[in-house]
Design an enzyme around this catalytic site. Structure first.
Site, PDB file in Angstrom:
ATOM      1  N   ASP A  19       0.975  -1.684  -0.418  1.00  0.00           N
ATOM      2  CA  ASP A  19       0.393  -0.143   0.010  1.00  0.00           C
ATOM      3  C   ASP A  19       0.617   1.143   0.106  1.00  0.00           C
ATOM      4  OD1 ASP A  19      -1.901  -2.224   0.419  1.00  0.00           O
ATOM      5  OD2 ASP A  19      -3.174  -0.686   2.046  1.00  0.00           O
ATOM      6  N   LYS A 107      -7.625  -4.778  -3.121  1.00  0.00           N
ATOM      7  CA  LYS A 107      -8.415  -5.356  -2.329  1.00  0.00           C
ATOM      8  C   LYS A 107      -8.755  -4.097  -1.569  1.00  0.00           C
ATOM      9  CE  LYS A 107      -3.959  -3.820   0.872  1.00  0.00           C
ATOM     10  NZ  LYS A 107      -5.170  -2.673   1.553  1.00  0.00           N
ATOM     11  N   CYS A 149      -2.342  -2.119   7.298  1.00  0.00           N
ATOM     12  CA  CYS A 149      -1.796  -3.508   5.780  1.00  0.00           C
ATOM     13  C   CYS A 149      -1.217  -4.158   6.279  1.00  0.00           C
ATOM     14  CB  CYS A 149      -2.280  -2.614   4.964  1.00  0.00           C
ATOM     15  SG  CYS A 149      -4.257  -2.150   5.010  1.00  0.00           S
TER      16      CYS A 149
END
Ligand code: VGL
Length: 199
Positions: A19, A107, A149
């Site tokens: 990310d 995602k 994350c």
């Protein structure tokens, strides 16, 4: 290839870059202090050609993730709008100059999805399926955010049986004051904590 000592196939190593997107870096809608630094440090690390068989990335890719977005976010379970597909905030940060990923796993289209293992690549294959089929047994994890994350991705990796290390110097946290709890949770999940210089 067969490992001469154990007679078992030698496992491959992958780096998972989590990310590293504009919205999670300074100037983004959910800016994490140190995000841009993590982007450039990850790029410098990869420019040094570390020995990975595969380098993959994950991205938050929201369309309508329900209560994951809020106008009054608590920054624990709800967040300002971020990483909306089709907006610049969802793009990789420009400091992430390495783009030669073997796969990018998106995602969270319609739900919160902290772990990269909830993502799928352009062919619709999940991260676990992809890594396992590629013969990967060991993963290093870096990126943003350490306590969300990165943590969820590393915990899933360990749970799925990968030998997992978080490269702590290549991460940036939402809540640096609560990082000790994140490190403890990772260690309890069997995740090793390392640095890029040892990897
Ligand atoms: C993340 C908060 C909300 C992350 C994603 O990438 O760590 N954090 N959504």
């Amino acid at each position: 290839m067969t490992d001469p000592e154990f007679g078992a196939p030698a496992g491959k190593r992958a780096l998972i870059v989590v990310d590293v997107q504009n919205d999670f870096c300074e100037g983004g809608s959910l800016a994490v202090a140190g995000g841009a630094q993590a982007a450039s440090d990850i790029s410098a690390y990869l420019a040094g050609k570390p020995e990975y068989d595969l380098v993959v990335a994950t991205r938050d890719a929201h369309i309508d993730p329900g209560a994951h977005f809020s106008d009054t976010p608590d920054f624990i379970d709800s967040w300002p709008r971020h990483c909306v597909v089709g907006t610049p905030g969802q793009d990789f940060h420009p400091g992430l100059t390495f783009r030669d990923f073997d796969g990018v796993f998106d995602k969270g289209n319609y739900e919160a999805a902290y772990s990269g293992f909830e993502g799928s690549n352009a062919e619709g294959r999940g991260l676990d399926e992809y890594l396992a089929e590629s013969g990967v047994t060991d993963v290093d994890v870096c990126g943003i955010a350490t306590d969300y994350c990165v943590r969820a991705t590393a915990q899933d990796a360990a749970m799925l049986g990968y030998v997992t290390t978080v490269l702590t110097d290549l991460t940036a946290a939402v809540a640096p004051d609560r990082l000790d709890a994140a490190w403890d949770a990772l260690a309890d999940s069997g995740v090793a904590l390392g640095t890029s210089s040892e990897a």
